[in-house]
Each structure stands twice: as structure tokens, then as C-alpha cells.
Design an enzyme around this catalytic site. Sequence first.
Site, PDB file in Angstrom:
ATOM      1  N   ALA A 100       0.843  -1.208   0.000  1.00 54.79           N
ATOM      2  CA  ALA A 100       0.000   0.000   0.000  1.00 54.79           C
ATOM      3  C   ALA A 100       0.878   1.258   0.000  1.00 54.79           C
ATOM      4  O   ALA A 100       0.588   2.236  -0.707  1.00 54.79           O
ATOM      5  CB  ALA A 100      -0.925  -0.015   1.210  1.00 54.79           C
ATOM      6  N   ASP A 141       0.151  -9.157  -2.903  1.00 55.42           N
ATOM      7  CA  ASP A 141      -0.136  -7.899  -2.190  1.00 55.42           C
ATOM      8  C   ASP A 141      -0.166  -6.710  -3.139  1.00 55.42           C
ATOM      9  O   ASP A 141      -1.113  -5.920  -3.140  1.00 55.42           O
ATOM     10  CB  ASP A 141       0.931  -7.639  -1.107  1.00 55.42           C
ATOM     11  CG  ASP A 141       0.715  -8.490   0.125  1.00 55.42           C
ATOM     12  OD1 ASP A 141      -0.012  -9.497   0.028  1.00 55.42           O
ATOM     13  OD2 ASP A 141       1.277  -8.151   1.177  1.00 55.42           O
TER      14      ASP A 141
HETATM   15  O1  PMV Z   1       2.022 -10.304   5.900  1.00 58.11           O
HETATM   16  P1  PMV Z   1       1.913  -9.719   4.548  1.00 58.11           P
HETATM   17  O2  PMV Z   1       0.856  -8.698   4.409  1.00 58.11           O
HETATM   18  O3  PMV Z   1       3.220  -9.246   4.050  1.00 58.11           O
HETATM   19  O4  PMV Z   1       1.442 -10.920   3.569  1.00 58.11           O
HETATM   20  C1  PMV Z   1       2.373 -11.813   3.063  1.00 58.11           C
HETATM   21  C2  PMV Z   1       1.729 -12.909   2.270  1.00 58.11           C
HETATM   22  C3  PMV Z   1       2.652 -14.120   2.056  1.00 58.11           C
HETATM   23  O5  PMV Z   1       1.906 -15.070   1.281  1.00 58.11           O
HETATM   24  C4  PMV Z   1       3.049 -14.762   3.371  1.00 58.11           C
HETATM   25  C5  PMV Z   1       3.913 -13.742   1.286  1.00 58.11           C
HETATM   26  C6  PMV Z   1       3.689 -13.372  -0.154  1.00 58.11           C
HETATM   27  O6  PMV Z   1       4.579 -12.740  -0.725  1.00 58.11           O
HETATM   28  O7  PMV Z   1       2.673 -13.761  -0.743  1.00 58.11           O
END
Ligand code: PMV
Length: 308
Positions: A100, A141
Site C-alpha cells: 500500500a 499484495d
Molecule cells: O504479511 P503480509 O501482508 O506481508 O502478507 C504476506 C503474504 C505471504 O503469502 C506470506 C507472502 C507473499 O509474498 O505472498
Amino acid sequence: MQLGYGKLILFGEHFVVYGLPGIASAIGLYTRCRLYPNEKGITVNDRLTNKHILVGKGNSDILEQTMQIILKETALEKKNFRLEIDGNIPIFGGLGSSAALIVSIARELNREFLLNLSDKKINEIAFKAEHVFHSAPSGIDNTVSTFGGLVWFEKNLHGGKNKMEQLKMKKPLLVVIGNTRIIHDTGEAVKFVRAQKEKQPKKFEQIFGQAKELAHEAKKELIAGNGKKVGELLNKNQGLLKQVGVSSKELELLCETALGAGALGAKLTGAGMGGCMFALAKNAEQQKKIAREFEKEGFGSYITKVGV
Ligand code: PMV
């Protein structure tokens, strides 16, 4: 001023890193970036992390590294400006705060300097800069933060184009986010999962098989707007994440609290090992009840919808 939205991974976090499908939705929590003139150089004041940097001063801060990538990609290294960053998204909590942040900065530079960047390019910049936060991002993301809505995502493990499909739901789902307020390190969590996978390849093969099946079933039920079934699948997905080792006692307590208050399903979201979870509520009244129960246990809560 431009915004970058946070996200909830509904299904498939961690598994997406290995090319399995993931489903995520943009949410109303955001990072905001506003550009002001500056006499000399580029400064960034990030009120979310309380970091204030003069870009190019050679430190290895993640904000500095992020800016270096964005400036290189936009060829704005020689400009003078000041960026003010704020927002309402919890940082390092599994809600996609890093993606974001990058998207809000890239969009603000695009607006100010009339760069005419497409969403595809914004997404590419965000993916590159996400590597500062952890070395093997799946891309889910930045994709959700850039394109919004509810997204089906599959990483192309051979470096080609990732599969991305925007899903339309019959009706939005009512969710409550629970925040352990324990900051996690996504990179460390991803590394941990990789190490576990190497130690127990058979176990992980089985878990991955179930995760893939679950995501395909979830896609069908989400599109049909079948909350009860989606809730059951969320609980199953949480079971898999627990087996992988990325849940925690706080996340488990939040899930139990939500289910005890009548939620249809509950699971951690994002990297786990702290951070956030979410629960699926039957109606708006129950949403408020779940949020109250989270607060009573000393956790943070946020009421939102997915698939709007
Ligand atoms: O915790 P966050 O918002 O960074 O989500 C990461 C998601 C994972 O699947 C753990 C890593 C990724 O790059 O997809």
C-alpha cells in the site's frame, strides 16, 4: 494526494509463494501520500513508521531502499520534493501495508509529474519494491493494492506473467479484522515456512494439495455468495496454516473468540506469527459483537466488507 489500499488474503497465503492459488481482497484501510515542493533533494516523512529520511544519504533503511527503486523506475532521481505519508493501516500486520505504501507513492509521483503510468506499470514498480520488504514476494499484495476488488492470483514460478483474475461476488462478505498488535516480519515467516517444507517434504506436499483444492472450492462459493460454506473453508485454511506453523496463541485466541461469538469462519491473514486475522460474520449486528469481544480480550478490531 493518492492512496494505496491494504488487503486481506482470504485463502492461500504462504502457499501462493510456491505457485498455488490465492484469493485476496482490497479493504478500506489505506496508506496516503501527498507531495509538497522542496528546495533541495527528496525527503520522506513517514508518519506510520515515524521515519524521516533524506533520500540518497546512503543508509540502508527500508524506506530509503524503497524510494531508490521507485525513483529509478520513474526516472525522478534529480527532482526536488517532499513526501508526507500517513494513513490508517496497521504496519507489518499482514494487511499489505508495504504494498500500500509503495502504490500510494508511485501514484502520487505519477499524478504530480504527469508520468502517465498504467496500472500495469504501477504494479510492476510495487512488485520490484516489495523485494525490499521480503526477498521472495508472491506478488499478491501489490496486485490487490494496485487493482483493488477481489482477486484470484497465481504466481508464475518461471518468471512469466502471473495469473490474475478479478472475481465478482453476488453480495459482499461482512468481516471483522482482529489485530494481535504483534508486529511480524513477513520475510522471516516466509523463510520459516521454506525451512519447514525442506525438513518435511511429504507433509508439505499433502498440505499443498489440500490448499489448492480449498482455493478452487472457495472461488466457487465466494462467487455464489455462500457465506456458510466460505466460513467452513476459512476454518479449514486456518487448520492448514496452523500445521505449517505460522499461527500463534494470540491468533488462535482471536479465532476461538470469533467462533464463540457465532462467526461463520475465522483465520489468520498475511504472514501470521502475529499480525492480523479476520472473521466472517453473518450480519452487521454480529460483526459489532465480534469486534466488541476482540476488544474485551485486549486486541484491536476493524469492521469492513470484502468483495464490494
Ligand atoms: O504479511 P503480509 O501482508 O506481508 O502478507 C504476506 C503474504 C505471504 O503469502 C506470506 C507472502 C507473499 O509474498 O505472498
